[in-house]
Scaffold this motif. Structure first.
Motif, PDB file in Angstrom:
ATOM      1  N   LEU A 249       3.881  -0.799   3.635  1.00 56.62           N
ATOM      2  CA  LEU A 249       3.319   0.528   3.422  1.00 56.62           C
ATOM      3  C   LEU A 249       4.454   1.444   2.988  1.00 56.62           C
ATOM      4  O   LEU A 249       5.335   1.774   3.780  1.00 56.62           O
ATOM      5  CB  LEU A 249       2.670   1.052   4.711  1.00 56.62           C
ATOM      6  N   VAL A 250       4.435   1.851   1.719  1.00 63.26           N
ATOM      7  CA  VAL A 250       5.532   2.626   1.131  1.00 63.26           C
ATOM      8  C   VAL A 250       5.261   4.118   1.285  1.00 63.26           C
ATOM      9  O   VAL A 250       4.181   4.611   0.933  1.00 63.26           O
ATOM     10  CB  VAL A 250       5.704   2.267  -0.366  1.00 63.26           C
ATOM     11  N   HIS A 251       6.260   4.836   1.802  1.00 65.59           N
ATOM     12  CA  HIS A 251       6.171   6.295   1.950  1.00 65.59           C
ATOM     13  C   HIS A 251       6.917   7.044   0.854  1.00 65.59           C
ATOM     14  O   HIS A 251       6.552   8.170   0.508  1.00 65.59           O
ATOM     15  CB  HIS A 251       6.735   6.719   3.304  1.00 65.59           C
ATOM     16  N   ASP A 252       7.978   6.433   0.319  1.00 66.00           N
ATOM     17  CA  ASP A 252       8.773   7.126  -0.696  1.00 66.00           C
ATOM     18  C   ASP A 252       9.679   6.115  -1.377  1.00 66.00           C
ATOM     19  O   ASP A 252      10.040   5.091  -0.784  1.00 66.00           O
ATOM     20  CB  ASP A 252       9.619   8.232  -0.048  1.00 66.00           C
TER      21      ASP A 252
ATOM     22  N   VAL B 229      14.087   2.853  -0.817  1.00 65.49           N
ATOM     23  CA  VAL B 229      12.666   2.882  -0.502  1.00 65.49           C
ATOM     24  C   VAL B 229      12.491   3.161   0.987  1.00 65.49           C
ATOM     25  O   VAL B 229      13.253   2.676   1.824  1.00 65.49           O
ATOM     26  CB  VAL B 229      11.983   1.542  -0.885  1.00 65.49           C
ATOM     27  N   ASP B 230      11.525   4.008   1.305  1.00 66.27           N
ATOM     28  CA  ASP B 230      11.132   4.285   2.690  1.00 66.27           C
ATOM     29  C   ASP B 230       9.803   3.596   2.926  1.00 66.27           C
ATOM     30  O   ASP B 230       8.824   3.840   2.194  1.00 66.27           O
ATOM     31  CB  ASP B 230      10.953   5.779   2.919  1.00 66.27           C
ATOM     32  N   LEU B 231       9.723   2.764   3.964  1.00 65.30           N
ATOM     33  CA  LEU B 231       8.497   1.989   4.155  1.00 65.30           C
ATOM     34  C   LEU B 231       8.383   1.477   5.573  1.00 65.30           C
ATOM     35  O   LEU B 231       9.323   1.520   6.361  1.00 65.30           O
ATOM     36  CB  LEU B 231       8.440   0.832   3.168  1.00 65.30           C
ATOM     37  N   THR B 232       7.190   0.983   5.892  1.00 61.59           N
ATOM     38  CA  THR B 232       6.918   0.359   7.178  1.00 61.59           C
ATOM     39  C   THR B 232       5.991  -0.824   6.939  1.00 61.59           C
ATOM     40  O   THR B 232       5.736  -1.204   5.791  1.00 61.59           O
ATOM     41  CB  THR B 232       6.326   1.378   8.166  1.00 61.59           C
ATOM     42  N   LEU B 233       5.486  -1.402   8.021  1.00 62.36           N
ATOM     43  CA  LEU B 233       4.565  -2.532   7.937  1.00 62.36           C
ATOM     44  C   LEU B 233       3.146  -2.090   8.261  1.00 62.36           C
ATOM     45  O   LEU B 233       2.934  -1.154   9.039  1.00 62.36           O
ATOM     46  CB  LEU B 233       4.967  -3.624   8.945  1.00 62.36           C
ATOM     47  N   TYR B 234       2.179  -2.773   7.681  1.00 67.40           N
ATOM     48  CA  TYR B 234       0.805  -2.626   8.142  1.00 67.40           C
ATOM     49  C   TYR B 234       0.234  -4.009   8.412  1.00 67.40           C
ATOM     50  O   TYR B 234       0.665  -5.010   7.832  1.00 67.40           O
ATOM     51  CB  TYR B 234      -0.056  -1.833   7.152  1.00 67.40           C
TER      52      TYR B 234
ATOM     53  N   ARG C  47       0.847  -1.189   0.000  1.00 69.79           N
ATOM     54  CA  ARG C  47       0.000   0.000   0.000  1.00 69.79           C
ATOM     55  C   ARG C  47       0.884   1.242   0.000  1.00 69.79           C
ATOM     56  O   ARG C  47       2.107   1.149   0.197  1.00 69.79           O
ATOM     57  CB  ARG C  47      -0.926   0.000   1.222  1.00 69.79           C
ATOM     58  N   PHE C  48       0.257   2.407  -0.175  1.00 68.79           N
ATOM     59  CA  PHE C  48       1.038   3.629  -0.354  1.00 68.79           C
ATOM     60  C   PHE C  48       0.497   4.776   0.502  1.00 68.79           C
ATOM     61  O   PHE C  48      -0.707   4.964   0.622  1.00 68.79           O
ATOM     62  CB  PHE C  48       1.033   4.051  -1.828  1.00 68.79           C
ATOM     63  N   ASP C  49       1.421   5.491   1.094  1.00 66.06           N
ATOM     64  CA  ASP C  49       1.148   6.739   1.805  1.00 66.06           C
ATOM     65  C   ASP C  49       2.319   7.654   1.468  1.00 66.06           C
ATOM     66  O   ASP C  49       3.270   7.787   2.232  1.00 66.06           O
ATOM     67  CB  ASP C  49       1.042   6.488   3.311  1.00 66.06           C
ATOM     68  N   ILE C  50       2.250   8.262   0.283  1.00 64.33           N
ATOM     69  CA  ILE C  50       3.377   9.031  -0.253  1.00 64.33           C
ATOM     70  C   ILE C  50       3.394  10.409   0.421  1.00 64.33           C
ATOM     71  O   ILE C  50       2.688  11.335   0.028  1.00 64.33           O
ATOM     72  CB  ILE C  50       3.283   9.162  -1.786  1.00 64.33           C
TER      73      ILE C  50
ATOM     74  N   GLY D  46       2.026  15.301  -0.227  1.00 62.21           N
ATOM     75  CA  GLY D  46       1.121  16.109   0.591  1.00 62.21           C
ATOM     76  C   GLY D  46       1.921  16.962   1.555  1.00 62.21           C
ATOM     77  O   GLY D  46       3.116  17.198   1.360  1.00 62.21           O
ATOM     78  N   SER D  47       1.269  17.392   2.619  1.00 66.70           N
ATOM     79  CA  SER D  47       1.946  18.262   3.593  1.00 66.70           C
ATOM     80  C   SER D  47       2.337  17.531   4.868  1.00 66.70           C
ATOM     81  O   SER D  47       2.939  18.133   5.761  1.00 66.70           O
ATOM     82  CB  SER D  47       1.040  19.454   3.941  1.00 66.70           C
ATOM     83  N   ASP D  48       2.022  16.232   4.973  1.00 67.23           N
ATOM     84  CA  ASP D  48       2.358  15.466   6.167  1.00 67.23           C
ATOM     85  C   ASP D  48       3.783  14.932   6.051  1.00 67.23           C
ATOM     86  O   ASP D  48       4.021  13.737   5.901  1.00 67.23           O
ATOM     87  CB  ASP D  48       1.358  14.311   6.362  1.00 67.23           C
ATOM     88  N   ASN D  49       4.741  15.858   6.100  1.00 65.72           N
ATOM     89  CA  ASN D  49       6.157  15.510   6.043  1.00 65.72           C
ATOM     90  C   ASN D  49       6.943  16.570   6.794  1.00 65.72           C
ATOM     91  O   ASN D  49       6.390  17.580   7.222  1.00 65.72           O
ATOM     92  CB  ASN D  49       6.634  15.372   4.589  1.00 65.72           C
TER      93      ASN D  49
END
Length: 332
Positions: free
Chosen positions: A197-200, A238-243, A150-153, A157-160
């Motif tokens: 969960l990929v952020h970047d 890649v920047d990521l975490t787990l869900y 999944r993705f939360d790039i 957006g502004s959440d960085n």
């Protein structure tokens, strides 16, 4: 299958749940998990196997033994007292700090002065000239992978940590071999009940320039020097975490994503047993597929061949146009 796997793991003691923590530590003790004092030499209070411990300020991974009334004897000498927003270490009051949030607030305040001027300067800057031979770029859209990803790039957006959108559209690209390795890691984690969960991923060079310019020099270890180019620029980071596949929620890690503090280090001793276990689960799956751990950021992984690719400058709008995607009309 996922549900039964996780249930069996809990029964065998392989996973310590948040409920198990609650049985060992009361809410005030769990709330004390954090960092205190000065950023350069903080005292870290953390949980391990249902008990509190401290590290730092002359103490090394020392167990706390309750004495009553929020007082604790420190294993290697001394006494600690828990307060609502501080601790007292041998009588000295150490305020609680969220060092990452404090750094982020300073960066956002500086960027707000003129974000458009900062972006214009970045787009006008000249990337470093590379003379070595590199493999041709072959960036793959990670959304096309057949894997539980999944993705939360955050930079769309502004959440960085900058507090403003840096990408024209939410997307994530990696060089093909790295993308294929990521898909394999996701499949392994799926059997354990987790997704990625990929952020970047790929990051245009001009954004790396903005990061460096906006970040205070004392925190430059968290951003790449644009004179050298970022590993993200090469499409192999890649920047990521787990869900959790059952709940769809991200798991808790020892720090937030993109946090500029010692809590972000891959070997940070603090947090809780479960948070560190989740960090290890992510690391093991990624390393097994050829990714390297980045010491300062638990969420950042570099594919083994990252040095073989050149610095990328294409914006997300340009990448979308090259692939004839409907959203290619994004502006920078």
């Amino acid at each position: 299958m996922v549900r039964s796997f996780k249930a069996a793991a809990v029964l065998m003691g392989l996973i310590l749940t948040d409920a198990a923590f609650a049985q060992s530590l009361d809410p005030a003790e769990m709330a004390a998990v954090g960092q205190y004092g000065e950023r350069a030499a903080p005292l870290t209070v953390f949980e391990r196997d249902g008990g509190l411990r401290v590290d730092g300020r002359s103490h090394a991974d020392a167990r706390l033994t309750p004495l009553g009334r929020r007082r604790y004897r420190i294993e290697d000498g001394g006494e600690l007292v828990l307060e609502p927003v501080a601790v007292r270490l041998d009588g000295t009051r150490l305020p609680r700090h969220d060092f990452g949030a404090e750094v982020e607030a300073g960066i956002r305040a500086a960027v707000r002065a003129d974000p458009q001027a900062l972006r214009a300067r970045a787009l006008a800057a000249t990337p470093p000239v590379e003379t070595a031979d590199h493999l041709p770029a072959d960036l793959v859209d990670l959304a096309s992978l057949d894997a539980p990803i999944r993705f939360d790039i955050r930079y769309a957006g502004s959440d960085n940590f900058m507090g403003l959108p840096l990408y024209e559209r939410p997307a994530a690209y990696m060089q093909r071999p790295a993308a294929q390795a990521l898909a394999r890691a996701a499949k392994v984690l799926e059997a354990q009940g987790y997704g990625l969960l990929v952020h970047d991923a790929y990051r245009p060079w001009f954004v790396t320039w903005m990061f460096w310019e906006a970040t205070p020099p004392e925190d430059h270890m968290f951003v790449a020097d644009p004179a050298q180019g970022s590993r993200h620029n090469r499409g192999c980071a890649v920047d990521l975490t787990l869900y959790d596949l059952e709940t769809g929620k991200p798991v808790e890690m020892p720090s937030r994503y993109d946090e500029m503090s010692g809590r972000s280090y891959a070997d940070f001793i603090g947090g809780t047993t479960r948070q560190r276990a989740m960090r290890a689960t992510l690391r093991e799956a990624m390393v097994a597929q050829g990714f390297e751990v980045y010491r300062e950021e638990w969420w950042h992984f570099d594919y083994k061949d990252w040095r073989r690719y050149g610095i990328g400058t294409q914006t997300f709008s340009e990448l979308a146009t090259a692939r004839r995607e409907p959203s290619a009309s994004g502006r920078r």
